[in-house]
Design a protein around this motif. Structure first.
Motif, PDB file in Angstrom:
ATOM      1  N   SER A 207       0.906  -1.332  -0.169  1.00 37.63           N
ATOM      2  CA  SER A 207       0.046  -0.008  -0.044  1.00 37.63           C
ATOM      3  C   SER A 207       0.875   1.227   0.004  1.00 37.63           C
ATOM      4  O   SER A 207       0.704   2.374  -0.743  1.00 37.63           O
ATOM      5  N   ALA A 208       2.062   1.169   0.787  1.00 33.65           N
ATOM      6  CA  ALA A 208       2.725   2.422   0.665  1.00 33.65           C
ATOM      7  C   ALA A 208       3.504   2.646  -0.604  1.00 33.65           C
ATOM      8  O   ALA A 208       3.514   3.803  -0.890  1.00 33.65           O
ATOM      9  N   ARG A 209       3.901   1.685  -1.344  1.00 34.45           N
ATOM     10  CA  ARG A 209       4.408   1.588  -2.763  1.00 34.45           C
ATOM     11  C   ARG A 209       3.498   2.357  -3.607  1.00 34.45           C
ATOM     12  O   ARG A 209       3.545   3.147  -4.271  1.00 34.45           O
ATOM     13  N   VAL A 210       2.259   1.923  -3.433  1.00 34.15           N
ATOM     14  CA  VAL A 210       1.035   2.430  -4.376  1.00 34.15           C
ATOM     15  C   VAL A 210       0.814   3.685  -3.942  1.00 34.15           C
ATOM     16  O   VAL A 210       0.761   4.569  -5.149  1.00 34.15           O
ATOM     17  N   MET A 211       0.798   4.054  -2.816  1.00 35.87           N
ATOM     18  CA  MET A 211       0.712   5.569  -2.210  1.00 35.87           C
ATOM     19  C   MET A 211       1.621   6.534  -3.137  1.00 35.87           C
ATOM     20  O   MET A 211       1.342   7.511  -3.371  1.00 35.87           O
ATOM     21  N   GLU A 212       2.887   5.797  -3.375  1.00 34.38           N
ATOM     22  CA  GLU A 212       3.976   6.825  -3.888  1.00 34.38           C
ATOM     23  C   GLU A 212       3.827   6.879  -5.538  1.00 34.38           C
ATOM     24  O   GLU A 212       4.538   7.794  -6.032  1.00 34.38           O
ATOM     25  N   MET A 213       2.709   6.128  -6.029  1.00 30.98           N
ATOM     26  CA  MET A 213       2.689   6.053  -7.563  1.00 30.98           C
ATOM     27  C   MET A 213       2.265   7.399  -8.154  1.00 30.98           C
ATOM     28  O   MET A 213       1.415   8.235  -7.551  1.00 30.98           O
ATOM     29  N   VAL A 214       2.931   7.778  -9.322  1.00 34.53           N
ATOM     30  CA  VAL A 214       2.716   9.028  -9.841  1.00 34.53           C
ATOM     31  C   VAL A 214       1.644   8.902 -10.881  1.00 34.53           C
ATOM     32  O   VAL A 214       1.182   7.904 -11.384  1.00 34.53           O
ATOM     33  N   THR A 215       0.845   9.868 -10.748  1.00 34.25           N
ATOM     34  CA  THR A 215      -0.688   9.883 -11.305  1.00 34.25           C
ATOM     35  C   THR A 215      -0.569  10.657 -12.677  1.00 34.25           C
ATOM     36  O   THR A 215       0.454  10.937 -13.143  1.00 34.25           O
ATOM     37  N   ASP A 216      -1.776  11.290 -13.150  1.00 37.97           N
ATOM     38  CA  ASP A 216      -1.927  12.238 -14.266  1.00 37.97           C
ATOM     39  C   ASP A 216      -1.247  13.479 -13.871  1.00 37.97           C
ATOM     40  O   ASP A 216      -1.577  13.942 -13.033  1.00 37.97           O
ATOM     41  N   PRO A 217       0.021  13.884 -14.464  1.00 38.48           N
ATOM     42  CA  PRO A 217       0.794  14.742 -13.963  1.00 38.48           C
ATOM     43  C   PRO A 217       0.111  15.997 -14.092  1.00 38.48           C
ATOM     44  O   PRO A 217       0.584  17.029 -13.384  1.00 38.48           O
ATOM     45  N   ALA A 218      -0.903  16.229 -14.964  1.00 34.78           N
ATOM     46  CA  ALA A 218      -1.727  17.613 -15.217  1.00 34.78           C
ATOM     47  C   ALA A 218      -2.684  17.854 -14.298  1.00 34.78           C
ATOM     48  O   ALA A 218      -3.115  19.031 -13.997  1.00 34.78           O
ATOM     49  N   ARG A 219      -3.203  16.760 -13.401  1.00 34.76           N
ATOM     50  CA  ARG A 219      -3.963  17.012 -12.143  1.00 34.76           C
ATOM     51  C   ARG A 219      -3.026  17.530 -10.891  1.00 34.76           C
ATOM     52  O   ARG A 219      -2.421  16.590 -10.128  1.00 34.76           O
ATOM     53  N   MET A 220      -3.098  18.799 -10.678  1.00 32.10           N
ATOM     54  CA  MET A 220      -2.446  19.414  -9.743  1.00 32.10           C
ATOM     55  C   MET A 220      -3.028  19.218  -8.478  1.00 32.10           C
ATOM     56  O   MET A 220      -2.472  19.200  -7.429  1.00 32.10           O
ATOM     57  N   LYS A 221      -4.613  19.500  -8.467  1.00 32.69           N
ATOM     58  CA  LYS A 221      -5.443  19.486  -7.253  1.00 32.69           C
ATOM     59  C   LYS A 221      -6.525  18.518  -7.382  1.00 32.69           C
ATOM     60  O   LYS A 221      -6.948  18.321  -8.424  1.00 32.69           O
ATOM     61  N   ARG A 222      -6.798  18.474  -6.134  1.00 33.45           N
ATOM     62  CA  ARG A 222      -8.189  17.285  -5.879  1.00 33.45           C
ATOM     63  C   ARG A 222      -9.381  17.827  -7.044  1.00 33.45           C
ATOM     64  O   ARG A 222     -10.084  16.985  -7.489  1.00 33.45           O
ATOM     65  N   THR A 223      -9.429  19.238  -6.938  1.00 34.31           N
ATOM     66  CA  THR A 223     -10.617  19.771  -7.796  1.00 34.31           C
ATOM     67  C   THR A 223     -10.448  19.651  -9.233  1.00 34.31           C
ATOM     68  O   THR A 223     -11.529  19.903 -10.317  1.00 34.31           O
ATOM     69  N   ASP A 224      -9.274  19.336  -9.876  1.00 37.35           N
ATOM     70  CA  ASP A 224      -9.037  19.345 -11.268  1.00 37.35           C
ATOM     71  C   ASP A 224      -9.254  17.833 -11.862  1.00 37.35           C
ATOM     72  O   ASP A 224      -9.242  16.772 -11.286  1.00 37.35           O
ATOM     73  N   PRO A 225     -10.021  18.095 -12.998  1.00 32.69           N
ATOM     74  CA  PRO A 225     -10.331  16.693 -13.456  1.00 32.69           C
ATOM     75  C   PRO A 225      -9.211  16.241 -14.063  1.00 32.69           C
ATOM     76  O   PRO A 225      -8.170  16.840 -14.451  1.00 32.69           O
ATOM     77  N   GLY A 226      -9.201  14.785 -13.999  1.00 30.74           N
ATOM     78  CA  GLY A 226      -8.007  13.868 -14.575  1.00 30.74           C
ATOM     79  C   GLY A 226      -8.116  13.279 -15.808  1.00 30.74           C
ATOM     80  O   GLY A 226      -9.501  13.213 -16.413  1.00 30.74           O
ATOM     81  N   ASN A 227      -7.051  12.765 -16.238  1.00 26.58           N
ATOM     82  CA  ASN A 227      -7.087  11.868 -17.475  1.00 26.58           C
ATOM     83  C   ASN A 227      -6.714  10.477 -17.194  1.00 26.58           C
ATOM     84  O   ASN A 227      -5.563  10.394 -17.194  1.00 26.58           O
TER      85      ASN A 227
END
Ligand code: SF4
Length: 328
Positions: A214-234
């Motif tokens: 779980s700790a490793r998963v929490m380190e995973m990089v996500t959509d780099p354009a999604r900067m904040k929680r309210t940004d829609p992601g891809n």
């Protein structure tokens, strides 16, 4: 049910396996057992071409065998063994080296890459690697070798060596292995950029605890354009989503796909869901692995038994090869 032929595949002893190894190779090894007689080899001699010290070789071999067995390699059906336990492969390597042109070996892109990677240790083993690999394949009378598209040239080179040998000694004793094209999944590491690899420390170990996973998963990089929680992601550019597609139920994948795009779900929650699904998927593997790890003598027996069975085939091949070469 009659099997379609014999498969051979080998991998270097890299110790504990990670998700990339699992999705890219081990799962395929397990599936092939249903249709083929499988010979799976931990190629410790090949590892000597690049390792600086052998102090971890035994441990890494054992750890890798544990992972393969826990993931579903069935040693009562398939032959699982360590390369150096069948010394006939060294003999066949020597014979094959006599029919392999030096210029072809020095021209191989894989050799040039290795020379660039370790200029201070350009040993003969690096050059002869494809010859030893060919010996690995043909010693066990292999019909097919499962490889991804980019590895097919290695098998083609092995076929060339076999043809040279059979032509030189006017024989058909060695079987030209066929390529079995396999879709090898390219799994990205937690950085979301490079292929998952231990050396880049971007991996998730299969044998890690649920908490470590779980700790490793929490380190995973996500959509780099999604900067904040309210940004829609891809989700299409997000490695977490790629993993969800493999390990999560279809309903959940569809929900994440839709919710991510309208910022209805945050990346933290999304990763927690993936970690939970991954941990659930790996639960039986971990239980089996722990059981095997507590019985090292049994694992050693499995590998020794595999080597004995491999050796029966190897000795037969060597006998035929010597006869074909008219060795005194
Ligand atoms: Fe990726 Fe999930 Fe975050 Fe969307 S919500 S960017 S799929 S981690």
């Amino acid at each position: 049910m009659a099997k379609k032929g014999r498969v051979f595949s080998g991998a270097r002893p890299t110790g504990r396996q990670h998700l990339g190894n699992y999705l890219g190779a081990i799962q395929n090894y397990v599936a092939l057992q249903d249709d083929y007689d499988c010979v799976y080899c931990i190629v410790d001699v090949h590892a000597l071409t690049t390792v600086e010290t052998t102090q971890d070789l035994r441990k890494n071999t054992f750890e890798m065998a544990l992972d393969w067995l826990a993931a579903g390699i069935r040693p009562e059906e398939s032959i699982l063994f360590i390369q150096s336990h069948v010394p006939e492969v060294m003999e066949l390597h020597t014979y094959l080296s006599m029919v392999t042109a030096l210029g072809k070996l020095t021209d191989l892109p894989t050799f040039k890459e290795k020379v660039a990677q370790q200029p201070e240790n350009v040993n003969y083993g690096l050059l002869g690697y494809p010859v030893l690999m060919t010996a690995d394949i043909v010693l066990y009378k292999t019909d097919v070798v499962p490889v991804g598209v980019d590895q097919a040239p290695h098998v083609e080179f092995a076929r060339e060596i076999v043809r040279s040998f059979n032509y030189r000694y006017n024989t058909k004793v060695l079987i030209e292995p066929q390529v079995k094209h396999t879709e090898i999944l390219k799994v990205l590491g937690i950085d979301g950029k490079a292929k998952m690899s231990k050396s880049l420390n971007n991996h998730i170990e299969l044998a890690a605890t649920p908490q470590e996973t779980s700790a490793r998963v929490m380190e995973m990089v996500t959509d780099p354009a999604r900067m904040k929680r309210t940004d829609p992601g891809n989700p299409e550019v997000c490695n977490v989503f790629s993993m969800h597609k493999i390990f999560s139920p279809a309903e959940e994948v569809n929900m994440i796909d839709a919710e991510c795009r309208r910022a209805g779900i945050g990346c933290v929650d999304c990763k927690k869901r993936f970690a939970a699904n991954l941990n659930q998927h790996l639960e039986p593997f971990r239980a089996k692995r722990a059981e095997l790890a507590s019985q090292p003598d049994h694992v050693a027996d499995v590998l020794n038994n595999g080597a004995e069975r491999a050796r029966v085939i190897a000795q037969e091949t060597i006998k035929e090869v010597r006869e074909a070469m008219q060795l005194p």
